[in-house]
Design an enzyme around this catalytic site. Structure first.
Site, PDB file in Angstrom:
ATOM      1  N   ASP A 154       0.603  -0.974  -0.059  1.00 13.28           N
ATOM      2  CA  ASP A 154      -0.172  -0.373   0.023  1.00 13.28           C
ATOM      3  C   ASP A 154       0.729   1.609   0.390  1.00 13.28           C
ATOM      4  O   ASP A 154       0.483   1.963  -0.709  1.00 13.28           O
ATOM      5  CB  ASP A 154      -1.180   0.086   1.015  1.00 13.28           C
ATOM      6  CG  ASP A 154      -1.358   1.116   1.189  1.00 13.28           C
ATOM      7  OD1 ASP A 154      -2.239   2.064   1.519  1.00 13.28           O
ATOM      8  OD2 ASP A 154      -3.457   0.842   0.610  1.00 13.28           O
ATOM      9  N   ALA A 206      -4.889   2.822  -0.258  1.00  8.42           N
ATOM     10  CA  ALA A 206      -4.800   2.335  -1.629  1.00  8.42           C
ATOM     11  C   ALA A 206      -5.553   0.917  -1.558  1.00  8.42           C
ATOM     12  O   ALA A 206      -6.097   0.240  -3.012  1.00  8.42           O
ATOM     13  CB  ALA A 206      -3.138   1.994  -2.317  1.00  8.42           C
ATOM     14  N   ASP A 207      -4.895  -0.190  -0.803  1.00  7.03           N
ATOM     15  CA  ASP A 207      -5.531  -0.686  -0.949  1.00  7.03           C
ATOM     16  C   ASP A 207      -7.759  -1.574  -0.939  1.00  7.03           C
ATOM     17  O   ASP A 207      -8.467  -2.125  -1.522  1.00  7.03           O
ATOM     18  CB  ASP A 207      -5.710  -1.615   0.215  1.00  7.03           C
ATOM     19  CG  ASP A 207      -4.433  -2.700   0.244  1.00  7.03           C
ATOM     20  OD1 ASP A 207      -3.426  -2.410  -0.473  1.00  7.03           O
ATOM     21  OD2 ASP A 207      -3.812  -3.171   1.423  1.00  7.03           O
ATOM     22  N   PHE A 208      -7.925  -0.425   0.287  1.00  3.26           N
ATOM     23  CA  PHE A 208      -9.264  -0.296   0.222  1.00  3.26           C
ATOM     24  C   PHE A 208     -10.090  -0.124  -1.445  1.00  3.26           C
ATOM     25  O   PHE A 208     -11.027  -0.380  -1.539  1.00  3.26           O
ATOM     26  CB  PHE A 208      -9.917   0.381   1.866  1.00  3.26           C
ATOM     27  CG  PHE A 208      -9.618  -0.144   2.797  1.00  3.26           C
ATOM     28  CD1 PHE A 208     -11.432  -1.299   2.995  1.00  3.26           C
ATOM     29  CD2 PHE A 208      -9.051  -0.934   3.314  1.00  3.26           C
ATOM     30  CE1 PHE A 208     -11.006  -2.108   3.771  1.00  3.26           C
ATOM     31  CE2 PHE A 208      -8.654  -1.310   5.095  1.00  3.26           C
ATOM     32  CZ  PHE A 208     -10.208  -2.455   4.707  1.00  3.26           C
TER      33      PHE A 208
END
Length: 370
Positions: A140, A167-169
């Protein structure tokens, strides 16, 4: 109450850790059936961090609630056959391998089309399928850096790491949206599709305004923009008891209401001071440091000025608004799970609930997919 928008659709989740599994979970929240396929040792997230008494992390259980989990050895011929049987009856596949891994598993795009020409295949990788970074490792923080999500944020002397991983979510939500759109498109064409989704590009896609300002030479220094700490009316302040409050009185009417409430009408015109408003910010720092959080809530909660106390995380589930909306479920026991539900209500119904994840096997799943 479960939602039924995607009822009857079957999602195979080959993701690990966070982005892929969360994308699949969102589709499950909308009514799809989600089967998560893991290697014999399980998703590494099962053991990444402190584990509960059952040997599994809370993060794994939260991100995979609502799913049926099966374990398959994709390096074996029997395992690949079991997965192919699932994919033949699935509507969408979500995986988060680096480009090339699916090919090594014998599941290249051409093979997937042979198995199921109506399959929507969403590949959520760090950098996307082409370009010089296609097979480069990353997490991330790397995606946030390259995608423009760090440089303008943070303190004047350095960027800061956001938490949880943005960024992941963000990429998970983008992937879920893309899959839903592709499934709708399939109704018109009858054909599936391959979706190349980049975690980094989910952040990059938000950066049009900052990149434009940077190109024009008008981007303020870090911590000095209107929304990054340069404006006294839009900041976090510390109270006398070491707690924090947020003030976001951007509109003139909100700022005026705040100034009147704290007995400083002379500050009203100073909202237009040039950024960064160092002197005015220092005066507000001193103001907020003079009372406790409870005292500020008593004074400003009734005022229409975009003031909110900053609760610590243990206080969030019981916040009166969150509790009233039913957005958080806390399980009982010595190892409670605090589950945050999808922020969606349909026709006044409560947010969709998730059943706990359950373990099964591919044969049992296929027997139910008639």
């Amino acid at each position: 109450m479960p939602l039924t928008f995607l009822a009857g659709l079957r999602i195979v989740d080959l993701g690990q850790y966070l982005p892929g599994p969360y994308a699949a979970q969102l589709l499950g929240d909308l009514g799809a059936t989600v089967v998560k396929v893991e290697p014999p040792g399980g998703d590494p997230l099962r053991r990444l961090g402190p584990v509960d008494g059952d040997g599994t992390t809370a993060a794994y259980k939260l991100l995979n609630a609502g799913k049926t989990v099966v374990r398959i050895d994709l390096k074996s011929a029997d395992g690949r056959a079991a997965l192919e049987a699932l994919l033949a009856k699935a509507d969408a596949l979500i995986e988060s391998y680096r480009p090339g891994v699916m090919d090594k598993l014998g599941l290249a795009r051409e093979r997937l089309r042979e198995i199921n020409p109506r399959l929507v295949h969403a590949s959520l990788s760090g950098w996307g399928y082409d370009g010089p970074y296609g097979t480069r490792a990353g997490h991330d923080l790397n995606y946030m850096a390259v995608g423009g999500g760090l440089d303008a944020s943070g303190l004047p002397d350095r960027p800061v790491i956001s938490y949880l991983p943005v960024a992941d979510f963000a990429s998970a939500q983008q992937a879920a949206l893309a899959v839903a759109g592709a499934l709708l498109g399939r109704e018109r064409t009858g054909q599936g599709s391959f979706l190349d989704l980049s975690i980094m590009e989910s952040v990059l896609g938000w950066q049009g305004m900052t990149l434009t300002a940077a190109a024009r030479g008008t981007l303020p220094k870090r911590g000095e923009a209107l929304l990054s700490g340069g404006a006294a009316c839009y900041r976090i302040y510390r109270t006398a008891d070491g707690r924090f409050v947020t003030l976001s009185a951007l509109e003139a009417k909100f700022w005026a209401g705040f100034c009147e409430a704290v007995g400083r009408p002379d500050w009203i015109a100073r909202q237009e001071d040039p950024l960064p408003q160092t002197a005015l910010t220092a005066e507000l720092d001193s103001l907020f440091a003079g009372r406790t959080l409870a005292e500020w809530k008593a004074l400003l909660d009734p005022v229409d000025c975009c003031f909110e106390a900053l609760p610590d995380l243990t206080e969030v589930p019981a916040h009166p608004h969150i509790a009233a909306r039913g957005q958080v479920r806390v399980s009982a026991g010595p190892e409670p799970l605090v589950e945050t539900l999808m922020g969606l209500r349909v026709d006044g119904a409560p947010p969709p609930e998730r059943a706990p994840l359950r373990e099964s096997d591919a044969a049992t799943v296929l027997a139910g997919w008639v």
